[in-house]
Scaffold this motif. Sequence first.
Motif, PDB file in Angstrom:
ATOM      1  N   VAL A   1      -4.878 -45.546  65.474  1.00  0.00           N
ATOM      2  CA  VAL A   1      -6.028 -45.201  66.387  1.00  0.00           C
ATOM      3  C   VAL A   1      -7.052 -44.235  65.461  1.00  0.00           C
ATOM      4  O   VAL A   1      -8.206 -44.291  65.469  1.00  0.00           O
ATOM      5  N   ARG A   2      -6.264 -43.151  64.711  1.00  0.00           N
ATOM      6  CA  ARG A   2      -7.038 -42.193  63.689  1.00  0.00           C
ATOM      7  C   ARG A   2      -8.007 -43.099  62.875  1.00  0.00           C
ATOM      8  O   ARG A   2      -8.988 -43.019  62.586  1.00  0.00           O
ATOM      9  N   ASP A   3      -7.326 -44.286  62.115  1.00  0.00           N
ATOM     10  CA  ASP A   3      -8.395 -45.262  61.188  1.00  0.00           C
ATOM     11  C   ASP A   3      -9.339 -45.701  61.924  1.00  0.00           C
ATOM     12  O   ASP A   3     -10.543 -45.888  61.535  1.00  0.00           O
ATOM     13  N   THR A   4      -9.542 -45.950  63.304  1.00  0.00           N
ATOM     14  CA  THR A   4     -10.359 -46.726  64.089  1.00  0.00           C
ATOM     15  C   THR A   4     -11.342 -45.881  64.617  1.00  0.00           C
ATOM     16  O   THR A   4     -12.482 -46.232  64.312  1.00  0.00           O
ATOM     17  N   LEU A   5     -10.771 -44.467  64.872  1.00  0.00           N
ATOM     18  CA  LEU A   5     -12.019 -43.518  65.266  1.00  0.00           C
ATOM     19  C   LEU A   5     -12.669 -43.079  64.008  1.00  0.00           C
ATOM     20  O   LEU A   5     -13.734 -42.758  63.960  1.00  0.00           O
ATOM     21  N   ARG A   6     -11.992 -42.860  62.747  1.00  0.00           N
ATOM     22  CA  ARG A   6     -12.627 -42.566  61.661  1.00  0.00           C
ATOM     23  C   ARG A   6     -13.702 -43.663  61.069  1.00  0.00           C
ATOM     24  O   ARG A   6     -14.963 -43.295  60.998  1.00  0.00           O
ATOM     25  N   ALA A   7     -13.278 -44.935  61.399  1.00  0.00           N
ATOM     26  CA  ALA A   7     -14.323 -46.015  60.994  1.00  0.00           C
ATOM     27  C   ALA A   7     -15.512 -46.071  61.990  1.00  0.00           C
ATOM     28  O   ALA A   7     -16.657 -46.381  61.535  1.00  0.00           O
ATOM     29  N   THR A   8     -15.119 -45.866  63.187  1.00  0.00           N
ATOM     30  CA  THR A   8     -16.372 -45.796  64.234  1.00  0.00           C
ATOM     31  C   THR A   8     -17.037 -44.687  64.310  1.00  0.00           C
ATOM     32  O   THR A   8     -18.418 -44.757  64.579  1.00  0.00           O
ATOM     33  N   LEU A   9     -16.531 -43.483  64.008  1.00  0.00           N
ATOM     34  CA  LEU A   9     -17.310 -42.167  64.038  1.00  0.00           C
ATOM     35  C   LEU A   9     -17.448 -41.516  62.637  1.00  0.00           C
ATOM     36  O   LEU A   9     -16.585 -40.622  62.660  1.00  0.00           O
ATOM     37  N   PRO A  10     -17.923 -42.235  61.713  1.00  0.00           N
ATOM     38  CA  PRO A  10     -18.048 -41.608  60.323  1.00  0.00           C
ATOM     39  C   PRO A  10     -18.754 -40.119  60.276  1.00  0.00           C
ATOM     40  O   PRO A  10     -18.460 -39.581  59.400  1.00  0.00           O
ATOM     41  N   ASN A  11     -19.619 -39.866  61.243  1.00  0.00           N
ATOM     42  CA  ASN A  11     -20.274 -38.532  61.021  1.00  0.00           C
ATOM     43  C   ASN A  11     -19.605 -37.472  61.812  1.00  0.00           C
ATOM     44  O   ASN A  11     -19.900 -36.402  62.038  1.00  0.00           O
ATOM     45  N   ALA A  12     -18.540 -37.650  62.607  1.00  0.00           N
ATOM     46  CA  ALA A  12     -17.707 -37.046  63.509  1.00  0.00           C
ATOM     47  C   ALA A  12     -16.959 -35.934  62.586  1.00  0.00           C
ATOM     48  O   ALA A  12     -16.351 -36.675  61.684  1.00  0.00           O
TER      49      ALA A  12
ATOM     50  N   LYS B   1     -20.914 -31.571  67.302  1.00  0.00           N
ATOM     51  CA  LYS B   1     -21.746 -30.795  68.277  1.00  0.00           C
ATOM     52  C   LYS B   1     -20.977 -30.533  69.601  1.00  0.00           C
ATOM     53  O   LYS B   1     -21.464 -29.631  70.267  1.00  0.00           O
ATOM     54  N   GLN B   2     -20.132 -31.451  70.034  1.00  0.00           N
ATOM     55  CA  GLN B   2     -19.097 -31.184  71.193  1.00  0.00           C
ATOM     56  C   GLN B   2     -18.243 -32.229  70.933  1.00  0.00           C
ATOM     57  O   GLN B   2     -18.047 -33.136  70.093  1.00  0.00           O
ATOM     58  N   ASN B   3     -17.082 -32.006  71.750  1.00  0.00           N
ATOM     59  CA  ASN B   3     -16.081 -33.031  71.710  1.00  0.00           C
ATOM     60  C   ASN B   3     -16.414 -34.536  71.993  1.00  0.00           C
ATOM     61  O   ASN B   3     -17.145 -34.680  73.132  1.00  0.00           O
ATOM     62  N   ILE B   4     -15.948 -35.623  71.225  1.00  0.00           N
ATOM     63  CA  ILE B   4     -16.343 -36.845  71.695  1.00  0.00           C
ATOM     64  C   ILE B   4     -15.284 -37.610  72.080  1.00  0.00           C
ATOM     65  O   ILE B   4     -15.309 -38.049  73.346  1.00  0.00           O
ATOM     66  N   VAL B   5     -13.933 -37.350  71.555  1.00  0.00           N
ATOM     67  CA  VAL B   5     -12.733 -37.938  72.147  1.00  0.00           C
ATOM     68  C   VAL B   5     -11.553 -37.337  71.579  1.00  0.00           C
ATOM     69  O   VAL B   5     -11.598 -36.976  70.334  1.00  0.00           O
ATOM     70  N   HIS B   6     -10.552 -37.295  72.191  1.00  0.00           N
ATOM     71  CA  HIS B   6      -9.396 -36.804  71.821  1.00  0.00           C
ATOM     72  C   HIS B   6      -8.253 -37.818  71.747  1.00  0.00           C
ATOM     73  O   HIS B   6      -8.459 -38.859  72.724  1.00  0.00           O
ATOM     74  N   PHE B   7      -6.861 -37.680  71.232  1.00  0.00           N
ATOM     75  CA  PHE B   7      -6.065 -38.710  71.542  1.00  0.00           C
ATOM     76  C   PHE B   7      -4.459 -37.865  71.379  1.00  0.00           C
ATOM     77  O   PHE B   7      -4.616 -36.842  70.625  1.00  0.00           O
ATOM     78  N   ALA B   8      -3.592 -38.158  71.981  1.00  0.00           N
ATOM     79  CA  ALA B   8      -2.563 -37.536  72.011  1.00  0.00           C
ATOM     80  C   ALA B   8      -1.073 -38.448  72.617  1.00  0.00           C
ATOM     81  O   ALA B   8      -1.315 -39.672  72.864  1.00  0.00           O
TER      82      ALA B   8
ATOM     83  N   TYR C   1     -19.939 -41.236  71.791  1.00  0.00           N
ATOM     84  CA  TYR C   1     -20.698 -40.570  70.810  1.00  0.00           C
ATOM     85  C   TYR C   1     -22.248 -40.756  71.202  1.00  0.00           C
ATOM     86  O   TYR C   1     -23.045 -40.123  70.886  1.00  0.00           O
ATOM     87  N   ASP C   2     -22.603 -42.099  71.230  1.00  0.00           N
ATOM     88  CA  ASP C   2     -23.873 -42.413  71.590  1.00  0.00           C
ATOM     89  C   ASP C   2     -24.669 -41.907  72.752  1.00  0.00           C
ATOM     90  O   ASP C   2     -25.768 -41.562  72.599  1.00  0.00           O
ATOM     91  N   THR C   3     -23.638 -41.766  73.859  1.00  0.00           N
ATOM     92  CA  THR C   3     -24.502 -41.410  75.161  1.00  0.00           C
ATOM     93  C   THR C   3     -24.492 -40.029  75.245  1.00  0.00           C
ATOM     94  O   THR C   3     -25.144 -39.106  75.938  1.00  0.00           O
ATOM     95  N   GLY C   4     -23.426 -39.245  74.366  1.00  0.00           N
ATOM     96  CA  GLY C   4     -23.300 -37.671  74.537  1.00  0.00           C
ATOM     97  C   GLY C   4     -22.677 -37.291  76.065  1.00  0.00           C
ATOM     98  O   GLY C   4     -22.649 -36.197  76.389  1.00  0.00           O
ATOM     99  N   LYS C   5     -22.032 -38.488  76.314  1.00  0.00           N
ATOM    100  CA  LYS C   5     -21.325 -38.124  77.858  1.00  0.00           C
ATOM    101  C   LYS C   5     -19.600 -37.755  77.663  1.00  0.00           C
ATOM    102  O   LYS C   5     -19.268 -39.011  77.498  1.00  0.00           O
ATOM    103  N   HIS C   6     -19.477 -36.828  77.347  1.00  0.00           N
ATOM    104  CA  HIS C   6     -18.100 -36.510  77.140  1.00  0.00           C
ATOM    105  C   HIS C   6     -17.469 -35.832  78.066  1.00  0.00           C
ATOM    106  O   HIS C   6     -16.136 -35.236  77.834  1.00  0.00           O
ATOM    107  N   ASP C   7     -18.043 -35.578  79.225  1.00  0.00           N
ATOM    108  CA  ASP C   7     -17.343 -34.683  80.338  1.00  0.00           C
ATOM    109  C   ASP C   7     -16.651 -35.473  81.193  1.00  0.00           C
ATOM    110  O   ASP C   7     -16.652 -36.393  81.331  1.00  0.00           O
TER     111      ASP C   7
END
Length: 136
Positions: free
Chosen positions: A45-56, A70-77, A130-136
């Motif tokens: 999951v981490r590798d996937t998110l790193r590749a998908t969100l290189p600027n995060a 600039k705000q939380n995009i996604v968490h995992f646990a 990330y693209d939409t900024g809708k993280h709430d």
Amino acid sequence: MWQCTDCKREFKKTNQDHFCGEPPKTIDAYIAAQTEEVQPLLNQVRDTLRATLPNAEERIAWSMPTYWRKQNIVHFAAFKKHMGLYPGDKAVAHFSDRLTEYKTSKGAIQFPYNKPLPLLLIAEIAKWSYDTGKHD
């Protein structure tokens, strides 16, 4: 109220899932603290998110691995029987037709360990968030 015998924190639910002890300071430390069986899944999951969100930025927030810009995009646990993904309620609603085989709640998706992780779907959800900024 139920009290954890290890960390002594109190919870409304008996045997509430929680993180005992000092919260991890890095994602590496978070993953290393999980069971050997779960660590490879979290790394996928981490590798996937790193590749998908290189600027995060990778960080720990709410004691969970988090991707932030600039705000939380996604968490995992990690949990006993599933990995939780937390992209926010708007992302869960947007992808609801593709999440029917998973348990969801407001802002959360549970991916059970006994099924292959849908890494492409996780990437799409993260990119949409990330693209939409809708993280709430």
